[in-house]
Design a protein around this motif. Structure first.
Motif, short mmCIF file in Angstrom:
data_model
loop_
_atom_site.label_atom_id
_atom_site.label_comp_id
_atom_site.label_asym_id
_atom_site.label_seq_id
_atom_site.Cartn_x
_atom_site.Cartn_y
_atom_site.Cartn_z
N ARG A 1 42.28 -68.00 -62.10
CA ARG A 1 42.21 -69.71 -61.52
C ARG A 1 43.73 -69.68 -60.46
O ARG A 1 45.21 -68.80 -60.93
CB ARG A 1 42.74 -70.49 -61.70
CG ARG A 1 42.34 -71.85 -62.03
CD ARG A 1 42.88 -72.79 -62.90
NE ARG A 1 43.51 -74.21 -61.85
CZ ARG A 1 42.60 -75.30 -62.14
NH1 ARG A 1 41.39 -75.19 -62.29
NH2 ARG A 1 43.01 -76.07 -61.54
N CYS A 2 43.53 -70.12 -59.07
CA CYS A 2 45.26 -70.33 -58.36
C CYS A 2 44.93 -71.88 -57.96
O CYS A 2 43.70 -72.97 -57.43
CB CYS A 2 45.18 -69.51 -57.07
SG CYS A 2 46.19 -69.57 -56.01
N ASP A 3 45.98 -72.09 -58.29
CA ASP A 3 46.65 -73.72 -57.74
C ASP A 3 47.71 -73.66 -56.57
O ASP A 3 49.05 -73.45 -56.49
CB ASP A 3 47.32 -74.85 -58.94
CG ASP A 3 45.85 -75.49 -59.85
OD1 ASP A 3 45.80 -74.70 -60.63
OD2 ASP A 3 45.04 -76.38 -58.80
N PRO A 4 47.74 -73.73 -55.38
CA PRO A 4 48.41 -73.42 -54.21
C PRO A 4 49.87 -74.86 -54.32
O PRO A 4 49.18 -76.21 -54.75
CB PRO A 4 47.26 -73.75 -53.63
CG PRO A 4 46.29 -74.69 -53.66
CD PRO A 4 45.70 -74.09 -54.97
N ILE A 5 49.92 -73.94 -53.58
CA ILE A 5 51.04 -75.34 -52.99
C ILE A 5 50.36 -76.98 -52.27
O ILE A 5 49.80 -76.95 -51.76
CB ILE A 5 52.79 -74.97 -51.94
CG1 ILE A 5 53.01 -73.78 -53.05
CG2 ILE A 5 52.96 -76.60 -51.93
CD1 ILE A 5 54.13 -73.40 -52.14
#
Lengths: 115, 113
Positions: A22-26
């Motif tokens: 999982r990735c949460d971007p800026i």
């Protein structure tokens, strides 16, 4: 402000299992990238999302790899039927996208080990 | 075929002296170049960038030079500090396209106190 976050930080899985990273971007960044760094190698581009456009999947190494980005924010990279050669650090990056904003900001990565 | 090459896997420099990290590229379509620093167990951190319309960009102790005819760029760090010890990656992109970065293999910089 908060940077790019990724989870899990480490993942050990058995060969043949599926994994999700999982990735949460800026916040506010419309562009999102996935890269991977195999042992002793440079970073290798995998896939790119820009807004609501169709993703650029040209870097995905096989059809076992897929990614989606929901609501223009969080992204999930899925690897099906993992192989030992999939062991690597998977890095997510985001950028403002468009105009003259080219800098990409990276998360800490997920270290995937396939046993 | 490596389109971005960093031919020196490691470099050691004395504290206070200049560090020069080099990078070569083969794809003439690249028009934007970036340097990233990476510590162990962390993601790469953006340092400095340069557009192909320039030949120099400076930010504090960091200066990047671009020689388009030679397809060569370099990162100068002066004065070098022990905290600069890290792996430095050169990256290139085609700004008009999807903007994915093509990275070199990295140079491990060690600044000796």
């Amino acid at each position: 402000g908060a940077g790019v976050s990724q989870s899990p930080s480490n993942k050990v899985t058995e060969k043949g299992k599926d994994v999700e990273l999982r990735c949460d971007p800026i916040s506010g960044h419309t562009a999102l990238y996935w890269y991977r760094q195999s042992l002793g190698q440079g970073l290798e581009f995998l896939i790119y999302f820009q807004g609501n456009s169709a993703p650029d999947k040209s870097g995905l190494p096989s059809d076992r790899f897929s990614a989606e980005r929901t609501g223009g924010s969080v992204s999930t990279l899925t690897i099906q039927r993992t192989q030992q050669e999939d062991s690597a650090v998977y890095l997510c990056a985001s950028s403002l996208g468009g105009g003259s904003s080219y800098e990409q900001y990276f998360g800490p990565g997920t270290r995937l080990t396939v046993t | 075929d490596q389109q971005v090459k960093q031919n020196s896997p490691s470099l050691s420099v004395q504290e206070g002296r200049i560090s020069i990290l080099n990078c070569d590229y083969t794809n003439s379509m690249f028009d934007y170049f970036l340097w990233y620093k990476k510590y162990p167990a962390e993601g790469p951190t953006f340092l400095i960038s340069i557009s192909s319309i320039k030949d120099k960009n400076e930010d504090g102790r960091f200066t990047v030079f671009l020689n388009k005819s030679a397809k060569h760029l370099s990162l100068h760090i002066v004065p070098s500090q022990p905290g600069d010890s890290a792996v430095y990656f050169c990256a290139a992109m085609r700004a008009g396209s999807a903007r994915q970065l093509t990275f070199g293999s990295g140079t491990q910089l060690t600044v000796l106190p």
